[in-house]
Write an enzyme that holds these catalytic residues in place. Sequence first.
Site, PDB file in Angstrom:
ATOM      1  N   ASP A   1       0.851  -1.191   0.000  1.00  9.62           N
ATOM      2  CA  ASP A   1       0.000   0.000   0.000  1.00  9.62           C
ATOM      3  C   ASP A   1       0.894   1.250   0.000  1.00  9.62           C
ATOM      4  OD1 ASP A   1      -3.211   0.534   1.120  1.00  9.62           O
ATOM      5  OD2 ASP A   1      -1.784   2.192   1.113  1.00  9.62           O
TER       6      ASP A   1
ATOM      7  N   HIS B   1     -10.451  -5.029  -3.184  1.00  3.90           N
ATOM      8  CA  HIS B   1      -9.117  -5.336  -2.641  1.00  3.90           C
ATOM      9  C   HIS B   1      -9.227  -5.768  -1.198  1.00  3.90           C
ATOM     10  CE1 HIS B   1      -9.957  -1.033  -2.242  1.00  3.90           C
ATOM     11  NE2 HIS B   1      -9.351  -1.109  -1.071  1.00  3.90           N
TER      12      HIS B   1
ATOM     13  N   GLN C   1     -14.543   2.474   1.738  1.00  5.66           N
ATOM     14  CA  GLN C   1     -13.896   2.097   0.468  1.00  5.66           C
ATOM     15  C   GLN C   1     -13.618   3.364  -0.340  1.00  5.66           C
ATOM     16  OE1 GLN C   1     -16.124  -0.456  -2.221  1.00  5.66           O
ATOM     17  NE2 GLN C   1     -14.270  -1.027  -3.355  1.00  5.66           N
TER      18      GLN C   1
ATOM     19  N   ASN D   1     -13.058  -3.349   2.674  1.00 12.12           N
ATOM     20  CA  ASN D   1     -14.104  -2.330   2.720  1.00 12.12           C
ATOM     21  C   ASN D   1     -14.973  -2.376   1.465  1.00 12.12           C
ATOM     22  OD1 ASN D   1     -12.883  -1.387   5.116  1.00 12.12           O
ATOM     23  ND2 ASN D   1     -11.492  -0.071   3.952  1.00 12.12           N
TER      24      ASN D   1
ATOM     25  N   HIS E   1      -7.112  -5.817   2.346  1.00 12.03           N
ATOM     26  CA  HIS E   1      -5.945  -5.291   3.064  1.00 12.03           C
ATOM     27  C   HIS E   1      -5.371  -6.381   3.968  1.00 12.03           C
ATOM     28  CE1 HIS E   1      -6.886  -0.872   2.499  1.00 12.03           C
ATOM     29  NE2 HIS E   1      -8.107  -1.363   2.321  1.00 12.03           N
TER      30      HIS E   1
END
Length: 142
Positions: free
Chosen positions: A32, A101, A95, A88, A103
Amino acid sequence: MKKDDCIFCKIANGEIGSDTVYEDDMFRAILDLSPASKGHILILPKEHYDDLFELSDECGERLMATAKKVALAAKKALHADGINLVQNNGEAAGQTVRHFHMHIIPRYESDDKTMVAWTPHDSDPEEQKQIASAILKEIKEL
Ligand code: AMP
Ligand code: ZN
């Protein structure tokens, strides 16, 4: 399907560079850009799905095994004390990028412990029963 104006489609398919930690035919996992902790990873499907509700069952089924593998490698490599999986869906859930995606957030004993948090409320047994039965009803109709 890929989506032309989607940055995560471009990253997942290698059109934009990233710090990749894992790749197979279905997923790319990257660091990230604004990490919540050291080693914060995102698992991106190579196909475009806005969110969990669009995700194909095949992709969903492979996702957890992939998350387990990547999380274990991150835990070992970074000597993390724990790992949060966070995912999310929708603006109300936080989100910000509309390409599904997951995390993977390594946690350390020294963390501030404020990231994945909520305020626990008292539950009302009658309301809990109503909520459970409303969800059960929807599940039967899926
Ligand atoms: P979410 O709030 O669940 O949609 O998470 C989006 C995440 O994507 C955030 O943690 C961002 O820091 C991260 N992010 C946004 N753009 C990029 C990028 N170009 N490369 C890597 N991570 C990104
Ligand atoms: Zn996309």
